[in-house]
Design an enzyme around this catalytic site. Structure first.
Site, PDB file in Angstrom:
ATOM      1  N   SER A  14       0.842  -1.297  -0.171  1.00 37.51           N
ATOM      2  CA  SER A  14       0.220   0.126  -0.072  1.00 37.51           C
ATOM      3  C   SER A  14       0.891   1.207   0.017  1.00 37.51           C
ATOM      4  O   SER A  14       1.955   1.138   0.511  1.00 37.51           O
ATOM      5  CB  SER A  14      -0.638   0.071   1.176  1.00 37.51           C
TER       6      SER A  14
ATOM      7  N   TYR B 232      -1.043  -0.379  10.316  1.00 35.00           N
ATOM      8  CA  TYR B 232      -1.279  -0.710   8.886  1.00 35.00           C
ATOM      9  C   TYR B 232      -0.136  -0.351   7.967  1.00 35.00           C
ATOM     10  O   TYR B 232       0.471  -1.404   7.289  1.00 35.00           O
ATOM     11  CB  TYR B 232      -2.553  -0.161   8.484  1.00 35.00           C
TER      12      TYR B 232
HETATM   13  N1  LIG Z   1      -8.907  -1.011  -0.728  1.00 36.40           N
HETATM   14  C1  LIG Z   1      -7.669  -0.204  -0.400  1.00 36.40           C
HETATM   15  O1  LIG Z   1      -8.106   0.929  -0.453  1.00 36.40           O
HETATM   16  C2  LIG Z   1      -6.351  -0.675  -0.298  1.00 36.40           C
HETATM   17  C3  LIG Z   1      -5.382   0.090  -0.395  1.00 36.40           C
HETATM   18  C4  LIG Z   1      -4.006  -0.311  -0.486  1.00 36.40           C
HETATM   19  C5  LIG Z   1      -3.818  -1.583  -0.135  1.00 36.40           C
HETATM   20  N2  LIG Z   1      -4.976  -2.522  -0.093  1.00 36.40           N
HETATM   21  C6  LIG Z   1      -4.469  -3.989   0.232  1.00 36.40           C
HETATM   22  O2  LIG Z   1      -5.145  -4.640  -0.773  1.00 36.40           O
HETATM   23  C7  LIG Z   1      -5.342  -5.957  -0.097  1.00 36.40           C
HETATM   24  C8  LIG Z   1      -7.020  -6.265  -0.335  1.00 36.40           C
HETATM   25  O3  LIG Z   1      -7.851  -5.715   0.231  1.00 36.40           O
HETATM   26  P1  LIG Z   1      -9.283  -5.251  -0.290  1.00 36.40           P
HETATM   27  O4  LIG Z   1      -9.196  -3.639  -0.091  1.00 36.40           O
HETATM   28  O5  LIG Z   1      -9.574  -5.864  -1.652  1.00 36.40           O
HETATM   29  O6  LIG Z   1     -10.031  -5.813   0.979  1.00 36.40           O
HETATM   30  P2  LIG Z   1     -11.391  -6.294   1.147  1.00 36.40           P
HETATM   31  O7  LIG Z   1     -12.414  -6.120   0.091  1.00 36.40           O
HETATM   32  O8  LIG Z   1     -11.461  -6.303   2.604  1.00 36.40           O
HETATM   33  O9  LIG Z   1     -11.051  -7.728   0.841  1.00 36.40           O
HETATM   34  C9  LIG Z   1      -9.889  -8.388   1.971  1.00 36.40           C
HETATM   35  C10 LIG Z   1     -10.009  -9.911   1.318  1.00 36.40           C
HETATM   36  O10 LIG Z   1      -9.108 -10.462   2.451  1.00 36.40           O
HETATM   37  C11 LIG Z   1      -9.952 -11.637   2.873  1.00 36.40           C
HETATM   38  N3  LIG Z   1      -9.618 -11.859   4.311  1.00 36.40           N
HETATM   39  C12 LIG Z   1      -9.773 -11.086   5.387  1.00 36.40           C
HETATM   40  N4  LIG Z   1      -9.226 -11.389   6.589  1.00 36.40           N
HETATM   41  C13 LIG Z   1      -8.625 -12.698   6.232  1.00 36.40           C
HETATM   42  C14 LIG Z   1      -8.351 -13.831   7.218  1.00 36.40           C
HETATM   43  N5  LIG Z   1      -8.193 -13.573   8.405  1.00 36.40           N
HETATM   44  N6  LIG Z   1      -8.027 -14.739   6.484  1.00 36.40           N
HETATM   45  C15 LIG Z   1      -8.100 -15.011   5.261  1.00 36.40           C
HETATM   46  N7  LIG Z   1      -8.568 -14.214   4.285  1.00 36.40           N
HETATM   47  C16 LIG Z   1      -8.922 -12.964   5.200  1.00 36.40           C
HETATM   48  C17 LIG Z   1     -11.244 -11.213   2.811  1.00 36.40           C
HETATM   49  O11 LIG Z   1     -12.238 -12.508   2.738  1.00 36.40           O
HETATM   50  P3  LIG Z   1     -12.705 -13.098   3.855  1.00 36.40           P
HETATM   51  O12 LIG Z   1     -13.277 -11.932   4.695  1.00 36.40           O
HETATM   52  O13 LIG Z   1     -13.957 -13.933   3.174  1.00 36.40           O
HETATM   53  O14 LIG Z   1     -11.771 -14.083   4.911  1.00 36.40           O
HETATM   54  C18 LIG Z   1     -11.264 -10.584   1.836  1.00 36.40           C
HETATM   55  O15 LIG Z   1     -11.390 -11.573   0.474  1.00 36.40           O
HETATM   56  C19 LIG Z   1      -5.257  -5.825   1.402  1.00 36.40           C
HETATM   57  O16 LIG Z   1      -3.588  -6.454   1.342  1.00 36.40           O
HETATM   58  C20 LIG Z   1      -5.064  -4.298   1.575  1.00 36.40           C
HETATM   59  O17 LIG Z   1      -4.201  -4.104   2.655  1.00 36.40           O
HETATM   60  C21 LIG Z   1      -5.992  -2.040  -0.143  1.00 36.40           C
END
Ligand SMILES: NC(=O)c1ccc[n+]([C@@H]2O[C@H](COP(=O)([O-])OP(=O)(O)OC[C@H]3O[C@@H](n4cnc5c(N)ncnc54)[C@H](OP(=O)(O)O)[C@@H]3O)[C@@H](O)[C@H]2O)c1
Length: 262
Positions: A140, A153
């Protein structure tokens, strides 16, 4: 499909991971989808099998639980069809450092760093022995910015960047491509899950745009891909400044400004 064509994606039930699943299925890759929500994984798998005629396994796991994590590690170690790991599962957390409980920060570190490095460690030796394959680690831009006030984070994401850069230096000569992807605010559930109202953010990238851009970087074999960074030369300048600083570090010599009589 050819050997090592399968992509294992963590956090595939929604958000960025689900978008990667869509894109890799569209490219003809078989998939292994990992997350906790079995219903969502099954629904996504059924749709992608239907749309793209690829083979998809779901591997439900809570990556903060030792036994679940070990099962995913074993799959990565043993399944020679898996040639790409997308280390995407992650979470964010609202509040300042002193408001966050010790257990909650440890949980965040366990998911964003411990699980990620264990999975990378599980697959990397096999890929290196095969002389090909790829590991995508989702970091990120927060990992570049302690100023953003997401201290733990951001620290986990700084870890992801450093780990990816180090792994890239070690593994690229062995034929294994390692990419760090650094999104900025992207429209997914991560905000709501962390108790943050996405509508309070001024600018948000759409998840499909983010993943498409990340895959442009992937196809170019970029070690670090930052889709929201407008001037890519800024990243190169940062790396050059870091190299310049390293050239100034002299192991046996205390810097003059720290000499007692200076
Ligand atoms: N969205 C943003 O603004 C943003 C920005 C920078 C970086 N990121 C990074 O992108 C990545 C994906 O995030 P996202 O934005 O797509 O978030 P999201 O929509 O909340 O999805 C997170 C995913 O991780 C899974 N997950 C969460 N806790 C888990 C656990 N304990 N074990 C296994 N799976 C787990 C969730 O599935 P379940 O709930 O089904 O387990 C879901 O599939 C993350 O690493 C995040 O830090 C996101």
């Amino acid at each position: 499909m050819s050997t090592s064509n399968t992509v294992l994606i963590t956090g595939a039930s929604t958000g960025i991971g689900a978008a990667y699943a869509e894109r890799f299925a569209a490219r003809g890759h078989d998939l292994v989808l990992v997350a906790r929500d079995i219903t969502r994984l099954e629904a996504l798998a059924a749709r992608l099998r239907e749309q793209h005629a690829v083979s998809i396994d779901i591997l439900p796991a809570d990556l903060t639980q030792t036994a679940d994590l070990a099962a995913v590690e074993a799959r990565l170690r043993e399944d020679a069809n898996i040639g790409t790991l997308v280390n995407n599962a992650g979470a964010a957390q609202s509040g300042g450092f002193i408001e966050q409980s010790t257990d909650s920060v440890a949980q965040l570190v366990a998911l964003n760093t411990t699980a990620l490095v264990r999975l990378a460690s599980a697959i990397a030796p096999r890929l290196a022995a095969a002389g090909n394959g790829a590991i995508i680690n989702i970091g990120s831009v927060v990992g570049l910015a302690p100023e953003f006030g997401m201290t733990v984070y951001g620290a986990t994401k700084a870890f992801v960047l450093f780990l990816s850069q180090g792994m890239s230096l070690e593994l690229a000569p062995k034929g294994v491509y390692v990419q760090a992807v650094l999104p900025a605010a992207t429209r997914t559930e991560i905000w709501e899950r962390a108790g943050i109202d996405i509508n309070t953010l001024t600018d948000v990238m759409e998840v499909g745009d983010l993943v498409d851009a990340a895959l442009v970087g992937f196809d170019r074999r970029e070690p670090v891909t930052i889709p929201p960074l407008q001037d890519g030369a800024r990243w190169d300048a940062l790396q050059a400044a870091r190299q310049g600083l390293l050239a100034q570090i002299k192991q046996s010599q205390v810097a003059e400004r720290y000499l007692a009589n200076a």
